[in-house]
Write an enzyme that holds these catalytic residues in place. Structure first.
Site, mmCIF file in Angstrom:
data_model
loop_
_atom_site.group_PDB
_atom_site.id
_atom_site.type_symbol
_atom_site.label_atom_id
_atom_site.label_comp_id
_atom_site.label_asym_id
_atom_site.label_seq_id
_atom_site.Cartn_x
_atom_site.Cartn_y
_atom_site.Cartn_z
ATOM 1 N N CYS A 181 -46.382 -42.129 12.057
ATOM 2 C CA CYS A 181 -45.771 -41.252 13.061
ATOM 3 C C CYS A 181 -45.929 -39.778 12.646
ATOM 4 O O CYS A 181 -47.026 -39.241 12.731
ATOM 5 C CB CYS A 181 -44.313 -41.630 13.285
ATOM 6 S SG CYS A 181 -43.622 -40.943 14.823
ATOM 7 N N GLU B 252 -44.138 -50.610 10.265
ATOM 8 C CA GLU B 252 -43.128 -51.201 9.383
ATOM 9 C C GLU B 252 -42.155 -52.101 10.133
ATOM 10 O O GLU B 252 -41.593 -53.050 9.549
ATOM 11 C CB GLU B 252 -42.357 -50.109 8.631
ATOM 12 C CG GLU B 252 -41.418 -49.256 9.456
ATOM 13 C CD GLU B 252 -42.073 -48.027 10.065
ATOM 14 O OE1 GLU B 252 -41.340 -47.067 10.386
ATOM 15 O OE2 GLU B 252 -43.300 -48.032 10.235
ATOM 16 N N HIS C 162 -45.195 -47.293 14.515
ATOM 17 C CA HIS C 162 -44.395 -47.639 13.341
ATOM 18 C C HIS C 162 -44.671 -49.091 12.938
ATOM 19 O O HIS C 162 -43.899 -49.992 13.307
ATOM 20 C CB HIS C 162 -42.905 -47.453 13.641
ATOM 21 C CG HIS C 162 -42.461 -46.041 13.679
ATOM 22 N ND1 HIS C 162 -41.930 -45.401 12.578
ATOM 23 C CD2 HIS C 162 -42.467 -45.128 14.688
ATOM 24 C CE1 HIS C 162 -41.621 -44.153 12.906
ATOM 25 N NE2 HIS C 162 -41.946 -43.959 14.187
#
EC number: 6.3.4.2
Length: 538
Positions: free
Chosen positions: A385, A513, A511
């Site tokens: 990001c 993750e 993102h």
């Protein structure tokens, strides 16, 4: 209508906050799903913010984003990782959102001049959210965690709603799990049960009798202690579960299973004991315990004083490390402390550098320095990001000849605003829930590091941002050597960039993750950690 077979479990907390209610709830969810039941989870937060999207990570930790674009509590990340299900906006709501909806209805005149009150209106709105998540998920079992601590004024409407909800259901359709602290008093050399007794007494005073008590402690809880708690709290001794600190949160489901927690819950709910399959979790724990080597990864951010601000990033690094048989040493580096004289000392010993997401100008120059150091020293790099935006600014400044290139977020009058506001964001005034949020498709270019990681032409990542790579400078960046390895299907938005002449340097506007799982690490994290291990082994 909600299916009559849906069972509901409420998880409450007592004595102090941050006990691990979310981990307890997620662990139970894992066990029940491992027995073949359809499980979904929900977090009820008592604060008056509509959602955590506008809250500082220092206040609340990371903001977890769902596929459908909800900005939610970080416990949703635990839920997804433990039960391996993608949750939705129905999986998290706050007292603020309840009041917002009720006030909007009152202003429309929906209550026909009646007085709007906590009981029955607020409690009924909460119960409607409980029914809705069950109906939309089609789950056999809904586990709902009530945020806060018993005795807090803020959480009382939720407890009362849960009490009413149980009363309206058939016996065996609803049960309560109370997570409480059993502190160890060093001077007395013993754990003390009195806080738990008082916590349960407080819960019972508002009409809720817990079916199970999960005792959190950093010391062993003996059978004698459990029997004492059972006696004073009106439960059977086997219904008092010991949950002592574990080396890994992923050990908690196994520890609770050994105490027959899942079996007793199923008995209370009137459900059969289907065969359990814990092999994937046990294989992960076994692999984790066998990680004899270590790799050092720097996470360069601005919220490093609260590791929970990067919870999913840290978890995803751990998942990837176990996949490769390595323990990942995460070094949280404050980007504000980095300058030309400190960057080598801070990052020189690292095997990999990760720059995560964030907002605001503070520490942005440090993130740019981290990206530059990784590029110039051939250190594996992953940008996420704002980390992608820092990498693009760095490349524009030092490779593409655009001195002072930056983001228009920080300098609207910049000569080279290589990062600019998305057009659809230009007229947005309200900050909450108005960014580009949720899962969006990305077309991945062949013969790139990104494609080697994903192995698919079209992938989906979750987004949370207002700014993007400025297309006015895109061709110039590409001509200078920046590889746009992922873009929106229409080609308008840059989703991923990388460097061709680097061992491993990839940045994502999304993102990744949020989608990593213990038994299925995210491809970008997997390959990033793999590249870091390869560097460390040189």
């Amino acid at each position: 209508m909600e299916k009559t077979m849906t069972k509901h479990i409420f998880v409450t907390g007592g004595v102090v906050s941050s006990l691990g209610k979310g981990i307890t709830a997620a662990s139970l969810g894992h066990l029940l799903k491992a027995r073949g039941y359809r499980v979904t989870m929900q977090k009820m937060d008592p604060y008056l913010n509509v959602d955590p999207g506008t809250m500082s990570p220092f206040q609340h930790g990371e903001v977890f984003v769902t596929d459908d674009g909800h900005e939610g509590d970080l416990d949703l990340g635990h839920y997804e990782r433990f039960i391996d299900e993608n949750l939705t906006r129905e999986s998290n709501f706050t007292q603020g959102s309840i009041y917002q909806s009720l006030i909007a209805r009152e202003r429309r005149g929906d209550f026909l001049g009646g007085t709007v009150q906590v009981i029955p209106h607020v409690t009924e709105a909460i119960k409607e959210r409980l029914r809705r998540v069950a109906e939309q998920s089609g789950a056999d079992i809904v586990i709902s965690e009530i945020g806060g601590t018993i005795g807090d004024i803020e959480s009382q409407p939720f407890i009362e709603a849960a009490r009413q909800f149980k009363k309206e259901k058939k016996p065996g359709d609803v049960l309560f799990v109370h997570v409480t602290l059993v502190p160890y008093i060093a001077a007395a050399h013993e754990v003390k049960t009195k806080p738990t007794q008082h916590s349960v007494k407080e819960l019972r005073s508002i009409g809720v009798q817990p079916d199970f008590i999960v005792c959190r402690s950093d010391h062993e809880i003996s059978d004698q202690v459990r029997e004492k708690i059972a006696l004073f709290c009106d439960v059977a001794s086997e219904e008092v579960l010991a949950c002592t600190d574990a080396p890994s949160i992923y050990e908690v489901p196994v520890n609770l299973h050994v105490q027959r927690f899942d079996e007793m819950v199923l008995d209370r709910l009137g459900l059969e004991h289907r065969e359990i399959d814990l092999r994937p979790l046990q294989a992960f724990l076994s692999a984790s315990n066998q990680c004899g080597k270590q790799v050092d990864i720097a996470v360069v951010g601005k919220y490093v004083s609260l590791p929970d601000a990067y919870l999913s990033v840290i978890e995803a690094l751990g998942h990837a490390g176990v996949h490769h048989g390595y323990h990942v040493n995460v070094h949280l580096v404050d980007g504000e402390t980095l300058d030309g004289s400190t960057v080598a000392d801070a990052l020189g010993g690292m095997d990999g550098i990760l720059v995560p997401g964030g907002f605001g100008k503070r520490a942005f120059e440090g993130k740019i320095l981290a990206a530059q150091y990784a590029r110039e020293n051939s250190i594996p790099f992953l940008g996420i990001c704002l980390g992608l935006q820092a990498a693009v600014c760095e490349f524009a400044r030092h490779v593409a000849g655009m001195s002072g290139a930056t983001s228009a977020e920080f300098d609207e009058g910049a000569e080279y605003p290589v990062i600019d506001l998305m057009p659809e964001q230009e007229d947005v005034e309200n900050k909450g829930g108005t960014m580009r949020l949720g899962a969006y498709p990305c077309r991945v270019e062949p013969n790139t590091l990104a494609f080697a990681a994903y192995g698919d032409e079209v992938i989906y990542e979750r987004h949370r941002h207002r700014y993007e790579v400025n297309n006015a400078f895109r061709d110039r960046l590409v001509e200078a050597g920046l590889v746009v390895s992922g873009a929106s299907p229409d080609g308008r938005l840059t989703e991923m960039v990388e460097l061709a002449d680097h061992p491993w340097y990839v940045a994502s506007q999304g993102h990744p993750e949020f989608k990593s799982r213990p038994t299925r690490p995210h491809p970008l994290f997997r390959d990033f950690v793999g590249a870091a291990i390869a560097r460390g082994a040189r």
